[in-house]
Design an enzyme around this catalytic site. Sequence first.
Site, PDB file in Angstrom:
ATOM      1  N   ALA A 126       0.830  -1.204   0.000  1.00  0.00           N
ATOM      2  CA  ALA A 126       0.000   0.000   0.000  1.00  0.00           C
ATOM      3  C   ALA A 126       0.864   1.254   0.000  1.00  0.00           C
ATOM      4  O   ALA A 126       1.288   1.743   1.053  1.00  0.00           O
ATOM      5  CB  ALA A 126      -0.938  -0.020   1.207  1.00  0.00           C
ATOM      6  N   SER A 134       1.806   8.807  -9.225  1.00  0.00           N
ATOM      7  CA  SER A 134       3.187   8.865  -9.718  1.00  0.00           C
ATOM      8  C   SER A 134       4.092   9.570  -8.705  1.00  0.00           C
ATOM      9  O   SER A 134       5.231   9.163  -8.488  1.00  0.00           O
ATOM     10  CB  SER A 134       3.240   9.607 -11.059  1.00  0.00           C
ATOM     11  OG  SER A 134       2.574   8.858 -12.052  1.00  0.00           O
ATOM     12  N   THR A 160      -4.001  -3.672  -4.825  1.00  0.00           N
ATOM     13  CA  THR A 160      -4.322  -4.970  -5.414  1.00  0.00           C
ATOM     14  C   THR A 160      -4.548  -6.003  -4.315  1.00  0.00           C
ATOM     15  O   THR A 160      -3.763  -6.091  -3.369  1.00  0.00           O
ATOM     16  CB  THR A 160      -3.169  -5.426  -6.334  1.00  0.00           C
ATOM     17  OG1 THR A 160      -2.983  -4.420  -7.328  1.00  0.00           O
ATOM     18  CG2 THR A 160      -3.482  -6.753  -7.003  1.00  0.00           C
ATOM     19  N   ASP A 242      12.150  -1.935  -7.566  1.00  0.00           N
ATOM     20  CA  ASP A 242      13.265  -2.351  -8.433  1.00  0.00           C
ATOM     21  C   ASP A 242      13.228  -3.867  -8.674  1.00  0.00           C
ATOM     22  O   ASP A 242      13.636  -4.350  -9.730  1.00  0.00           O
ATOM     23  CB  ASP A 242      14.617  -1.992  -7.796  1.00  0.00           C
ATOM     24  CG  ASP A 242      14.966  -0.506  -7.951  1.00  0.00           C
ATOM     25  OD1 ASP A 242      14.264   0.200  -8.698  1.00  0.00           O
ATOM     26  OD2 ASP A 242      15.940  -0.072  -7.316  1.00  0.00           O
ATOM     27  N   LEU A 346      -8.055 -12.130 -35.225  1.00  0.00           N
ATOM     28  CA  LEU A 346      -9.322 -12.859 -35.123  1.00  0.00           C
ATOM     29  C   LEU A 346     -10.477 -12.080 -35.752  1.00  0.00           C
ATOM     30  O   LEU A 346     -11.612 -12.578 -35.779  1.00  0.00           O
ATOM     31  CB  LEU A 346      -9.662 -13.170 -33.655  1.00  0.00           C
ATOM     32  CG  LEU A 346      -9.157 -14.523 -33.146  1.00  0.00           C
ATOM     33  CD1 LEU A 346      -7.653 -14.512 -32.917  1.00  0.00           C
ATOM     34  CD2 LEU A 346      -9.863 -14.909 -31.850  1.00  0.00           C
ATOM     35  N   GLY A 348     -13.635  -9.878 -36.419  1.00  0.00           N
ATOM     36  CA  GLY A 348     -14.842  -9.633 -35.610  1.00  0.00           C
ATOM     37  C   GLY A 348     -14.932 -10.569 -34.424  1.00  0.00           C
ATOM     38  O   GLY A 348     -15.343 -10.159 -33.329  1.00  0.00           O
ATOM     39  N   GLU A 371       2.531  -0.324 -10.897  1.00  0.00           N
ATOM     40  CA  GLU A 371       3.936  -0.328 -10.437  1.00  0.00           C
ATOM     41  C   GLU A 371       4.744   0.751 -11.158  1.00  0.00           C
ATOM     42  O   GLU A 371       5.911   0.581 -11.486  1.00  0.00           O
ATOM     43  CB  GLU A 371       4.569  -1.725 -10.531  1.00  0.00           C
ATOM     44  CG  GLU A 371       3.932  -2.670  -9.513  1.00  0.00           C
ATOM     45  CD  GLU A 371       4.843  -3.738  -8.968  1.00  0.00           C
ATOM     46  OE1 GLU A 371       6.069  -3.559  -8.972  1.00  0.00           O
ATOM     47  OE2 GLU A 371       4.306  -4.763  -8.513  1.00  0.00           O
ATOM     48  N   GLY A 372       4.064   1.872 -11.379  1.00  0.00           N
ATOM     49  CA  GLY A 372       4.687   3.006 -12.055  1.00  0.00           C
ATOM     50  C   GLY A 372       4.309   3.016 -13.521  1.00  0.00           C
ATOM     51  O   GLY A 372       4.537   2.029 -14.229  1.00  0.00           O
ATOM     52  N   THR A 373       3.704   4.122 -13.982  1.00  0.00           N
ATOM     53  CA  THR A 373       3.324   4.203 -15.403  1.00  0.00           C
ATOM     54  C   THR A 373       4.587   4.072 -16.263  1.00  0.00           C
ATOM     55  O   THR A 373       5.702   4.323 -15.786  1.00  0.00           O
ATOM     56  CB  THR A 373       2.680   5.569 -15.719  1.00  0.00           C
ATOM     57  OG1 THR A 373       3.675   6.586 -15.475  1.00  0.00           O
ATOM     58  CG2 THR A 373       1.444   5.822 -14.853  1.00  0.00           C
TER      59      THR A 373
HETATM   60  N1  CAA Z   1      15.967   2.447  -4.486  1.00  0.00           N
HETATM   61  C1  CAA Z   1      16.215   2.990  -3.261  1.00  0.00           C
HETATM   62  N2  CAA Z   1      16.124   4.312  -3.010  1.00  0.00           N
HETATM   63  C2  CAA Z   1      15.771   5.105  -4.037  1.00  0.00           C
HETATM   64  C3  CAA Z   1      15.504   4.605  -5.330  1.00  0.00           C
HETATM   65  C4  CAA Z   1      15.617   3.212  -5.535  1.00  0.00           C
HETATM   66  N3  CAA Z   1      15.377   2.680  -6.719  1.00  0.00           N
HETATM   67  N4  CAA Z   1      15.191   5.639  -6.133  1.00  0.00           N
HETATM   68  C5  CAA Z   1      15.266   6.742  -5.389  1.00  0.00           C
HETATM   69  N5  CAA Z   1      15.611   6.419  -4.115  1.00  0.00           N
HETATM   70  C6  CAA Z   1      15.801   7.334  -2.977  1.00  0.00           C
HETATM   71  C7  CAA Z   1      16.584   8.566  -3.381  1.00  0.00           C
HETATM   72  O1  CAA Z   1      17.973   8.359  -3.252  1.00  0.00           O
HETATM   73  C8  CAA Z   1      16.062   9.603  -2.397  1.00  0.00           C
HETATM   74  O2  CAA Z   1      16.708   9.454  -1.152  1.00  0.00           O
HETATM   75  P1  CAA Z   1      17.782  10.564  -0.614  1.00  0.00           P
HETATM   76  O3  CAA Z   1      17.072  11.878  -0.645  1.00  0.00           O
HETATM   77  O4  CAA Z   1      18.128  10.099   0.760  1.00  0.00           O
HETATM   78  O5  CAA Z   1      18.911  10.499  -1.588  1.00  0.00           O
HETATM   79  C9  CAA Z   1      14.619   9.193  -2.178  1.00  0.00           C
HETATM   80  O6  CAA Z   1      14.528   7.820  -2.545  1.00  0.00           O
HETATM   81  C10 CAA Z   1      13.647   9.993  -3.013  1.00  0.00           C
HETATM   82  O7  CAA Z   1      14.051   9.826  -4.361  1.00  0.00           O
HETATM   83  P2  CAA Z   1      13.684  10.885  -5.470  1.00  0.00           P
HETATM   84  O8  CAA Z   1      14.066  12.260  -5.012  1.00  0.00           O
HETATM   85  O9  CAA Z   1      14.236  10.391  -6.759  1.00  0.00           O
HETATM   86  O10 CAA Z   1      12.096  10.784  -5.451  1.00  0.00           O
HETATM   87  P3  CAA Z   1      11.024  11.487  -6.374  1.00  0.00           P
HETATM   88  O11 CAA Z   1       9.926  11.861  -5.491  1.00  0.00           O
HETATM   89  O12 CAA Z   1      11.646  12.526  -7.247  1.00  0.00           O
HETATM   90  O13 CAA Z   1      10.563  10.369  -7.442  1.00  0.00           O
HETATM   91  C11 CAA Z   1       9.769   8.352  -8.371  1.00  0.00           C
HETATM   92  C12 CAA Z   1      10.588   9.056  -7.280  1.00  0.00           C
HETATM   93  C13 CAA Z   1      10.741   7.542  -9.181  1.00  0.00           C
HETATM   94  C14 CAA Z   1       8.987   9.256  -9.282  1.00  0.00           C
HETATM   95  C15 CAA Z   1       8.839   7.482  -7.547  1.00  0.00           C
HETATM   96  O14 CAA Z   1       7.931   8.315  -6.816  1.00  0.00           O
HETATM   97  C16 CAA Z   1       8.077   6.490  -8.360  1.00  0.00           C
HETATM   98  O15 CAA Z   1       8.609   5.454  -8.711  1.00  0.00           O
HETATM   99  N6  CAA Z   1       6.783   6.793  -8.679  1.00  0.00           N
HETATM  100  C17 CAA Z   1       5.898   5.832  -9.224  1.00  0.00           C
HETATM  101  C18 CAA Z   1       5.115   5.217  -8.115  1.00  0.00           C
HETATM  102  C19 CAA Z   1       4.845   3.780  -8.343  1.00  0.00           C
HETATM  103  O16 CAA Z   1       5.571   3.066  -9.011  1.00  0.00           O
HETATM  104  N7  CAA Z   1       3.776   3.333  -7.739  1.00  0.00           N
HETATM  105  C20 CAA Z   1       3.442   1.966  -7.819  1.00  0.00           C
HETATM  106  C21 CAA Z   1       2.396   1.625  -6.834  1.00  0.00           C
HETATM  107  S1  CAA Z   1       2.390  -0.068  -6.467  1.00  0.00           S
HETATM  108  C22 CAA Z   1       1.373  -0.790  -7.579  1.00  0.00           C
HETATM  109  O17 CAA Z   1       0.968  -0.267  -8.559  1.00  0.00           O
HETATM  110  C23 CAA Z   1       1.209  -2.218  -7.272  1.00  0.00           C
HETATM  111  C24 CAA Z   1      -0.010  -2.950  -7.647  1.00  0.00           C
HETATM  112  O18 CAA Z   1      -1.114  -2.599  -7.358  1.00  0.00           O
HETATM  113  C25 CAA Z   1       0.196  -4.260  -8.283  1.00  0.00           C
END
Ligand code: CAA
Length: 387
Positions: A126, A134, A160, A242, A346, A348, A371-373
């Site tokens: 969550a 985003s 989910t 990741d 396929l 129609g 999991e992120g657009t």
């Molecule tokens: N691993 C670990 N730490 C990370 C990282 C990573 N891959 N990427 C960034 N960080 C850290 C950064 O180092 C930073 O820490 P410090 O300030 O200490 O250096 C901190 O996290 C914040 O990073 P950013 O400043 O880069 O963060 P941001 O706000 O600019 O953006 C983003 C980050 C990439 C846009 C992120 O918000 C993102 O991925 N957004 C998409 C959200 C998403 O994927 N949601 C999915 C929901 S789950 C889902 O959909 C599941 C389902 O139902 C099946």
Amino acid sequence: MSFPLYAPAEEHDMLRETVRAVADEKIAPHAAAADENEEFSWEVYKALVAADLHAVHVPEQYGGAGADALATVIVIEEVARACASSSLIPAVNKLGTVPLLLSASEELKSRYLAPVAGGEAMFSYALSEPEAGSDAAAMKTRAVADGDSYVLDGTKMWITNAGISEYYTVMAATDPVAGARGISAFVVEKSDEGVSFGPKEKKLGIKGSPTRQVILDNVRIPAGRMIGEPGTGFKTALATLDHTRITIAAQALGIAQGALDFAIGYVKERRQFGRPVADFQGLQFMIADMAMKLEAARQLTYHAAAKSERAMHGESQKDLTFLSSAAKCAASDAAMEITTDAVQLLGGYGYTRDFPVERMMRDAKITQIYEGTNQIQRMVMARQLLK
Ligand code: CAA
């Protein structure tokens, strides 16, 4: 000399055969009804648990099957080939529990991973909120320390398997002025007082997997349920993605393979102008392109899975962030194109619910969004390349 790990070993091929047999026999027959009735299939869940395929990634020390990341990808891929909704069982169990595997105390791991491995509980993740999709760090959910407890308030959205999962990894701000560095992760249980769920979202696809809000109203939980240290929750959340964006790539591959296999069978049977439509070069080129795009995405996904496995075992996470976003983006874009082309092949009939390819096309769409657009994935990749 180190060799790339992404070529599946003999065990991976055997696993694929096993999962395909379970999926063909026990999952595919329920896929159309789960979609039509918008119902989670407990029968499918039981079949996955009986075959120990519901949460294969849980390490053996916590009672799990201890499958590596590539094996987990293969399981999700093969389940998705039959039913995308069902593939969210192994995928979301992984998404919910990777935060624990990466950052939790041994006590939390043993307490919460064993029931997931045993099939007694599912585990959701969550992060998102109505106003924080985003821009996940913009979350408003708060967790306030009070003695030996934290009190959580807020609304998580797009969760989910919400309502059917027993456990939830919930990200909440413990230090709201600190932004991303003020977010912490917690385990919340469905039975905690103050936890409730919104109505099921009315979705385009993956209808057999419920998506709901998780509403936290003054939910008091022991402080020991924090995953890792205060303020590390956002990093844990992104480090989790990741690893798990690769499982969404796997889901996309499976959906696309299901559509391609069905379309190939169809064009060999369907006759027009006195011969099977497969004889026409225009359609042959479409089939070839579909298979080519799918195989390219598969190789990238397997390569990313190998990186994920090595990162789980202490190797640097360097490159994993790029590769998991690349795999998720490439595989989901490929799945959207391939399923759309399958509907086209396929004609129609493809546009009707009498055939599975329209469901696959609707199911594929979500893989470009959750999991992120794919726009966020491109942003993540570009940041890695340019930093
Ligand atoms: N691993 C670990 N730490 C990370 C990282 C990573 N891959 N990427 C960034 N960080 C850290 C950064 O180092 C930073 O820490 P410090 O300030 O200490 O250096 C901190 O996290 C914040 O990073 P950013 O400043 O880069 O963060 P941001 O706000 O600019 O953006 C983003 C980050 C990439 C846009 C992120 O918000 C993102 O991925 N957004 C998409 C959200 C998403 O994927 N949601 C999915 C929901 S789950 C889902 O959909 C599941 C389902 O139902 C099946």
